[in-house]
Design a protein around this motif. Structure first.
Motif, PDB file in Angstrom:
ATOM      1  N   LEU A  14      20.721  60.257  46.226  1.00 56.76           N
ATOM      2  CA  LEU A  14      21.436  58.988  46.944  1.00 56.76           C
ATOM      3  C   LEU A  14      22.403  59.788  46.954  1.00 56.76           C
ATOM      4  N   GLU A  15      23.223  60.777  46.032  1.00 53.80           N
ATOM      5  CA  GLU A  15      24.695  60.387  45.837  1.00 53.80           C
ATOM      6  C   GLU A  15      24.979  61.773  46.445  1.00 53.80           C
ATOM      7  N   THR A  16      24.440  62.909  47.090  1.00 57.71           N
ATOM      8  CA  THR A  16      24.406  63.808  48.109  1.00 57.71           C
ATOM      9  C   THR A  16      23.887  63.758  49.524  1.00 57.71           C
ATOM     10  N   ARG A  17      22.491  62.391  49.972  1.00 58.77           N
ATOM     11  CA  ARG A  17      23.444  61.801  51.223  1.00 58.77           C
ATOM     12  C   ARG A  17      24.676  60.751  51.303  1.00 58.77           C
ATOM     13  N   ARG A  18      25.043  59.998  50.564  1.00 61.02           N
ATOM     14  CA  ARG A  18      26.458  59.870  51.129  1.00 61.02           C
ATOM     15  C   ARG A  18      27.634  60.470  51.144  1.00 61.02           C
ATOM     16  N   ARG A  19      27.609  61.640  50.560  1.00 60.18           N
ATOM     17  CA  ARG A  19      28.226  62.696  50.905  1.00 60.18           C
ATOM     18  C   ARG A  19      28.463  63.272  51.985  1.00 60.18           C
ATOM     19  N   SER A  20      27.424  63.634  52.170  1.00 63.02           N
ATOM     20  CA  SER A  20      26.303  64.203  53.634  1.00 63.02           C
ATOM     21  C   SER A  20      27.060  63.051  54.506  1.00 63.02           C
ATOM     22  N   ASP A  21      26.870  61.690  55.010  1.00 62.69           N
ATOM     23  CA  ASP A  21      26.880  60.454  55.552  1.00 62.69           C
ATOM     24  C   ASP A  21      29.187  60.707  55.371  1.00 62.69           C
ATOM     25  N   ARG A  22      29.243  61.309  54.716  1.00 62.42           N
ATOM     26  CA  ARG A  22      30.728  60.481  54.890  1.00 62.42           C
ATOM     27  C   ARG A  22      31.432  62.042  55.781  1.00 62.42           C
ATOM     28  N   ALA A  23      31.518  62.813  55.409  1.00 67.38           N
ATOM     29  CA  ALA A  23      31.662  64.401  56.068  1.00 67.38           C
ATOM     30  C   ALA A  23      30.789  64.115  57.426  1.00 67.38           C
ATOM     31  N   ARG A  24      29.980  63.507  58.077  1.00 72.48           N
ATOM     32  CA  ARG A  24      29.635  62.818  59.203  1.00 72.48           C
ATOM     33  C   ARG A  24      30.013  61.358  59.656  1.00 72.48           C
ATOM     34  N   ALA A  25      30.671  61.125  59.167  1.00 66.20           N
ATOM     35  CA  ALA A  25      31.693  59.910  59.842  1.00 66.20           C
ATOM     36  C   ALA A  25      32.315  59.589  60.847  1.00 66.20           C
ATOM     37  N   GLY A  26      33.372  61.055  60.822  1.00 63.92           N
ATOM     38  CA  GLY A  26      34.034  61.175  61.842  1.00 63.92           C
ATOM     39  C   GLY A  26      33.727  61.034  63.440  1.00 63.92           C
ATOM     40  N   ALA A  27      32.117  62.344  63.478  1.00 65.23           N
ATOM     41  CA  ALA A  27      30.936  62.377  64.739  1.00 65.23           C
ATOM     42  C   ALA A  27      31.240  61.771  65.160  1.00 65.23           C
ATOM     43  N   GLY A  28      30.708  60.714  64.713  1.00 62.18           N
ATOM     44  CA  GLY A  28      29.922  59.315  65.616  1.00 62.18           C
ATOM     45  C   GLY A  28      27.972  59.826  65.023  1.00 62.18           C
ATOM     46  N   GLU A 161      21.565  52.996  51.478  1.00 65.34           N
ATOM     47  CA  GLU A 161      22.389  53.519  50.717  1.00 65.34           C
ATOM     48  C   GLU A 161      22.419  54.766  51.992  1.00 65.34           C
ATOM     49  N   MET A 162      20.576  54.592  52.539  1.00 70.41           N
ATOM     50  CA  MET A 162      20.551  55.439  53.132  1.00 70.41           C
ATOM     51  C   MET A 162      20.197  54.906  54.824  1.00 70.41           C
ATOM     52  N   ILE A 163      20.725  54.160  55.066  1.00 66.01           N
ATOM     53  CA  ILE A 163      20.680  53.629  56.619  1.00 66.01           C
ATOM     54  C   ILE A 163      22.152  53.744  56.372  1.00 66.01           C
ATOM     55  N   PRO A 164      22.546  53.995  58.230  1.00 68.84           N
ATOM     56  CA  PRO A 164      24.388  55.015  58.567  1.00 68.84           C
ATOM     57  C   PRO A 164      25.110  53.279  58.338  1.00 68.84           C
ATOM     58  N   SER A 165      26.130  54.086  57.744  1.00 68.55           N
ATOM     59  CA  SER A 165      26.716  52.225  57.744  1.00 68.55           C
ATOM     60  C   SER A 165      26.790  51.407  58.641  1.00 68.55           C
ATOM     61  N   LEU A 166      26.953  50.171  58.725  1.00 70.60           N
ATOM     62  CA  LEU A 166      27.295  48.901  59.825  1.00 70.60           C
ATOM     63  C   LEU A 166      28.530  48.917  60.342  1.00 70.60           C
ATOM     64  N   ASP A 167      29.600  49.430  59.959  1.00 71.65           N
ATOM     65  CA  ASP A 167      30.161  49.409  60.235  1.00 71.65           C
ATOM     66  C   ASP A 167      31.083  49.745  61.718  1.00 71.65           C
ATOM     67  N   SER A 168      30.604  50.839  61.810  1.00 71.42           N
ATOM     68  CA  SER A 168      31.069  51.659  62.564  1.00 71.42           C
ATOM     69  C   SER A 168      30.312  50.978  64.468  1.00 71.42           C
ATOM     70  N   GLU A 169      30.058  50.527  65.411  1.00 71.36           N
ATOM     71  CA  GLU A 169      29.568  50.409  66.373  1.00 71.36           C
ATOM     72  C   GLU A 169      28.257  51.171  66.590  1.00 71.36           C
ATOM     73  N   TRP A 170      26.995  50.526  66.126  1.00 73.37           N
ATOM     74  CA  TRP A 170      25.686  50.848  66.895  1.00 73.37           C
ATOM     75  C   TRP A 170      25.538  50.335  67.906  1.00 73.37           C
TER      76      TRP A 170
END
Length: 264
Positions: A14-28, A161-170
């Protein structure tokens, strides 16, 4: 045992997934990638439940693990169409199930990671196990449901934690109501998790440093910790039910079609 069982701790995964999600956050994520991430979260969580729930049931007539958490669950990704494989390890806090259910002498003390305790365990920490006799529902929960409760919380944490952030526009057409209800579920979980961590840390520190448990218990009784945990769990159940209903009409290509069966 952990050196012999293949896989890595679910906590590490789960921690690895969180890091990966944070790294991809900017691209959307693209709409396709978003759907795939949701579907994967449902698939992984479903496999976790399908594989470990029967395991807990099968050995519950002889033993209770009492520490079913992401640290003690290993996940092995097998690639291709084969789903992940989950294993439960570290039975260091396990107790004899018959003695535990009967509350016989030397049946075992309260143990495990308090972030995954039900309200009844927090009640026992505060008031002592003998006071449970006055509360049949909590007595039943404490004596028979610790492992399944912890697995349920572990599964929900994994899913959210595996579902993408819901703060962005889906950008998922027709999924507006479902997204709103998933946001509410995430908020209910975040409230529970924040409180559970806040309540558990002083207990953990007291165990580690031989601290003043009596003063801590008095504080937790005064603050009604077990009632707060119970309220948080009820809020999660309500949010689960509402998210399940909101996702019933979702089509398979939305990535959300698997949620109703998972939440059942």
């Amino acid at each position: 045992v952990m050196s012999e069982v293949p896989g890595i701790p679910l906590e590490q995964f789960l921690e690895t997934r969180r890091r990966s999600d944070r790294a991809r956050a900017g691209a959307g994520p693209s709409e396709r990638a978003l759907r795939q991430q949701i579907a994967d979260a449902c698939r992984y969580t479903g496999e976790l439940l399908v594989q470990l729930a029967p395991t807990l049931e099968n050995f519950s007539n002889k033993v209770y693990h009492r520490d079913v958490t992401p640290r003690n669950i290993l996940i092995q990704e097998q690639g291709g169409k084969t789903g992940p494989r989950f294993s439960l390890v570290d039975f260091g806090l396990a107790v004899d199930a018959v003695k535990w259910r009967s509350a016989s002498e030397n049946s075992g003390d309260l143990g495990g990671d308090g972030r995954y305790w039900p309200a009844s365990a927090w009640f026992v920490f505060s008031y002592g196990v003998h006071e449970l006799q006055r509360h049949p529902s909590m007595l039943h929960e404490y004596r028979t449901c610790l492992d399944v409760h912890s697995l349920g919380l572990t599964s929900l944490r994994s899913l959210l934690e595996m579902i993408p952030s819901l703060d962005s526009e889906w950008n998922l057409p027709g999924a507006g109501d479902a997204i709103v209800k998933l946001k509410e579920l995430k908020a209910a979980w975040a409230r529970y998790w924040s409180n559970a961590r806040r309540f558990w840390q002083p207990v953990f520190d007291a165990f580690r440093t031989a601290g003043d448990f009596e003063a801590l218990r008095a504080t937790y009784i005064s603050n009604g910790v077990h009632r707060t945990v119970s309220s948080d769990i009820r809020a999660i159940r309500t949010a689960l039910q509402e998210a399940r209903e909101a996702c019933r009409s979702m089509t398979p290509d939305s990535g959300l079609a698997g949620i109703p069966a998972l939440f059942d």
